[in-house]
Design an enzyme around this catalytic site. Sequence first.
Site, mmCIF file in Angstrom:
data_model
loop_
_atom_site.group_PDB
_atom_site.id
_atom_site.type_symbol
_atom_site.label_atom_id
_atom_site.label_comp_id
_atom_site.label_asym_id
_atom_site.label_seq_id
_atom_site.Cartn_x
_atom_site.Cartn_y
_atom_site.Cartn_z
ATOM 1 N N GLY A 182 105.085 65.201 -8.112
ATOM 2 C CA GLY A 182 105.838 66.462 -8.123
ATOM 3 C C GLY A 182 105.834 67.044 -9.528
ATOM 4 O O GLY A 182 105.924 66.303 -10.501
ATOM 5 N N ARG A 222 99.976 64.957 -4.692
ATOM 6 C CA ARG A 222 100.412 63.574 -4.482
ATOM 7 C C ARG A 222 99.263 62.737 -3.911
ATOM 8 O O ARG A 222 99.480 61.814 -3.133
ATOM 9 C CB ARG A 222 101.624 63.541 -3.560
ATOM 10 C CG ARG A 222 102.868 64.205 -4.142
ATOM 11 C CD ARG A 222 104.110 63.811 -3.375
ATOM 12 N NE ARG A 222 105.273 64.597 -3.740
ATOM 13 C CZ ARG A 222 106.087 64.316 -4.755
ATOM 14 N NH1 ARG A 222 105.832 63.283 -5.520
ATOM 15 N NH2 ARG A 222 107.137 65.075 -4.994
ATOM 16 N N ASP A 236 106.203 57.134 -11.192
ATOM 17 C CA ASP A 236 105.787 55.779 -10.815
ATOM 18 C C ASP A 236 104.532 55.771 -9.927
ATOM 19 O O ASP A 236 103.681 54.889 -10.069
ATOM 20 C CB ASP A 236 106.939 55.000 -10.161
ATOM 21 C CG ASP A 236 107.615 55.773 -9.045
ATOM 22 O OD1 ASP A 236 107.332 56.982 -8.889
ATOM 23 O OD2 ASP A 236 108.430 55.172 -8.323
ATOM 24 N N THR A 284 109.289 62.885 -14.656
ATOM 25 C CA THR A 284 109.965 63.130 -13.384
ATOM 26 C C THR A 284 111.351 63.701 -13.637
ATOM 27 O O THR A 284 112.053 63.250 -14.558
ATOM 28 C CB THR A 284 110.120 61.872 -12.489
ATOM 29 O OG1 THR A 284 111.052 62.154 -11.445
ATOM 30 C CG2 THR A 284 110.630 60.658 -13.257
ATOM 31 N N ASP A 332 113.657 63.110 -11.757
ATOM 32 C CA ASP A 332 114.596 62.109 -11.215
ATOM 33 C C ASP A 332 115.113 61.144 -12.288
ATOM 34 O O ASP A 332 116.114 60.469 -12.073
ATOM 35 C CB ASP A 332 113.916 61.287 -10.108
ATOM 36 C CG ASP A 332 113.416 62.149 -8.967
ATOM 37 O OD1 ASP A 332 113.887 63.289 -8.833
ATOM 38 O OD2 ASP A 332 112.545 61.680 -8.212
ATOM 39 N N ASP A 388 114.001 58.285 -13.118
ATOM 40 C CA ASP A 388 114.154 56.950 -12.523
ATOM 41 C C ASP A 388 113.032 55.980 -12.900
ATOM 42 O O ASP A 388 112.826 54.968 -12.235
ATOM 43 C CB ASP A 388 114.238 57.066 -10.991
ATOM 44 C CG ASP A 388 112.976 57.664 -10.384
ATOM 45 O OD1 ASP A 388 112.124 58.187 -11.140
ATOM 46 O OD2 ASP A 388 112.832 57.615 -9.150
ATOM 47 N N ARG A 432 115.724 61.599 -5.378
ATOM 48 C CA ARG A 432 115.181 60.512 -4.559
ATOM 49 C C ARG A 432 116.203 59.352 -4.463
ATOM 50 O O ARG A 432 117.318 59.606 -4.103
ATOM 51 C CB ARG A 432 113.851 60.031 -5.128
ATOM 52 C CG ARG A 432 113.050 59.332 -4.072
ATOM 53 C CD ARG A 432 111.776 59.789 -3.633
ATOM 54 N NE ARG A 432 110.732 60.190 -4.483
ATOM 55 C CZ ARG A 432 109.723 60.933 -4.025
ATOM 56 N NH1 ARG A 432 109.720 61.338 -2.779
ATOM 57 N NH2 ARG A 432 108.742 61.278 -4.803
HETATM 58 O O1 F6P Z 1 110.296 63.072 -7.459
HETATM 59 C C1 F6P Z 1 110.650 64.375 -7.725
HETATM 60 C C2 F6P Z 1 111.187 65.042 -6.507
HETATM 61 O O2 F6P Z 1 111.547 66.361 -6.881
HETATM 62 C C3 F6P Z 1 112.350 64.321 -5.815
HETATM 63 O O3 F6P Z 1 113.577 64.534 -6.454
HETATM 64 C C4 F6P Z 1 112.265 64.904 -4.427
HETATM 65 O O4 F6P Z 1 112.787 64.029 -3.453
HETATM 66 C C5 F6P Z 1 110.788 65.073 -4.228
HETATM 67 O O5 F6P Z 1 110.198 65.154 -5.502
HETATM 68 C C6 F6P Z 1 110.409 66.293 -3.440
HETATM 69 O O6 F6P Z 1 109.054 66.267 -3.207
HETATM 70 P P1 F6P Z 1 108.165 67.490 -2.699
HETATM 71 O O7 F6P Z 1 107.923 68.371 -3.880
HETATM 72 O O8 F6P Z 1 106.915 66.835 -2.221
HETATM 73 O O9 F6P Z 1 108.942 68.191 -1.662
#
Ligand code: F6P
Length: 355
Positions: free
Chosen positions: A10, A72, A103, A125, A127, A129, A171
Amino acid sequence: MKIGMLTGGGDCPGLNAVIRAVVRKGIFTYGDAFVGFLEGWRGLVDDNTMVLDLEAVGGILPRGGTILRTSRTNPSKRPDGIDRCMASLEKNKIEALIAIGGDDTLSVAQKLHERGAKVVGVPKTIDNDLGGTDYTFGFDTACNIVCEALDRVHTTAEAHNRVMVVEVMGRDAGWIALYSGIAGGADVILIPERPFDVDKVADSIRQRHERGLYFSIVVVAEGAKFSSAEPGQGAPVLQDMGKDEFGHVKLGGIANILAREIEKRTGFETRAVVLGHIQRGGSPSAFDRVLATRYGLGAIDMVHRGEFGCMAALRSNKIVSIPLIEAISRNRVVDNEMIQIVDGLFERAADKQVV
Ligand code: F6P
């Protein structure tokens, strides 16, 4: 040296600041040349590249997203994905690769490293994390965006005597909810690390209103869980059953369910707000621009020191080099010490249990 670079997973604010820092220091200090692989690992699988020179990185510091675009894509999930990545590195005569990602992206970087590729990682990220580093860039910007949203939600909640439930990303980690909840003065903060009892949440809000405060702000992380007897039975709420190539489910929807349950139990009018990808879009904060720049400068130095299979990390406000395996082997979630500190903000024992 000829160096490849990619951004995977992301997107998050600050990616362009890393790219710019790597390219500038690489050219000015080391005389390097750069190749950008487009759309994360897909760029290596399909050998899709762009030239990364001073012109390409001009003016990108304040821009959100990534000029290399992202995806991804997981090469390990394709029949000959890792072989194709190795072949692209060879074909483009890449002597070292800088992979900027979370990760998932860095777990592929580790696989390529094990196959002999010279890889350096940069942690990214919203997040926050990733193991091994104190902060990832993008997190600060996301918290600022949520904090501003909470300030806005506050005034409309107050005007209408409402409970507002604000769902944020993160997440399986509650960092965004916790930090922005503190910064935005939330009355209840719900994080994945501590499954919550919806009766206690409702009770806490009711008591607050009985004390003469007619509105409440609840911040809930997308991965937060109702404790087992409640809706969802202890599992996170999902948007649908689909998974991405790294096996991640799509979290989302808890705010609507929670808002309904709160209104049912308290009788107070309640609304849900889902901030979603707004948290990842737009210009990085000054803090993230500086952090991302420091990561980029650290990463290019690591390449020239030959520290491969490693990631640039922030420890006690210094950029250091740590093994990639250390960063990807565990998710950094909110620890008990942090939760206890935040508990200090709340008056009653019952409130403490809902944070
Ligand atoms: O890992 C970053 C993040 O923004 C998370 O917080 C969220 O769950 C996910 O990516 C959303 O992913 P996508 O952009 O594939 O909808």
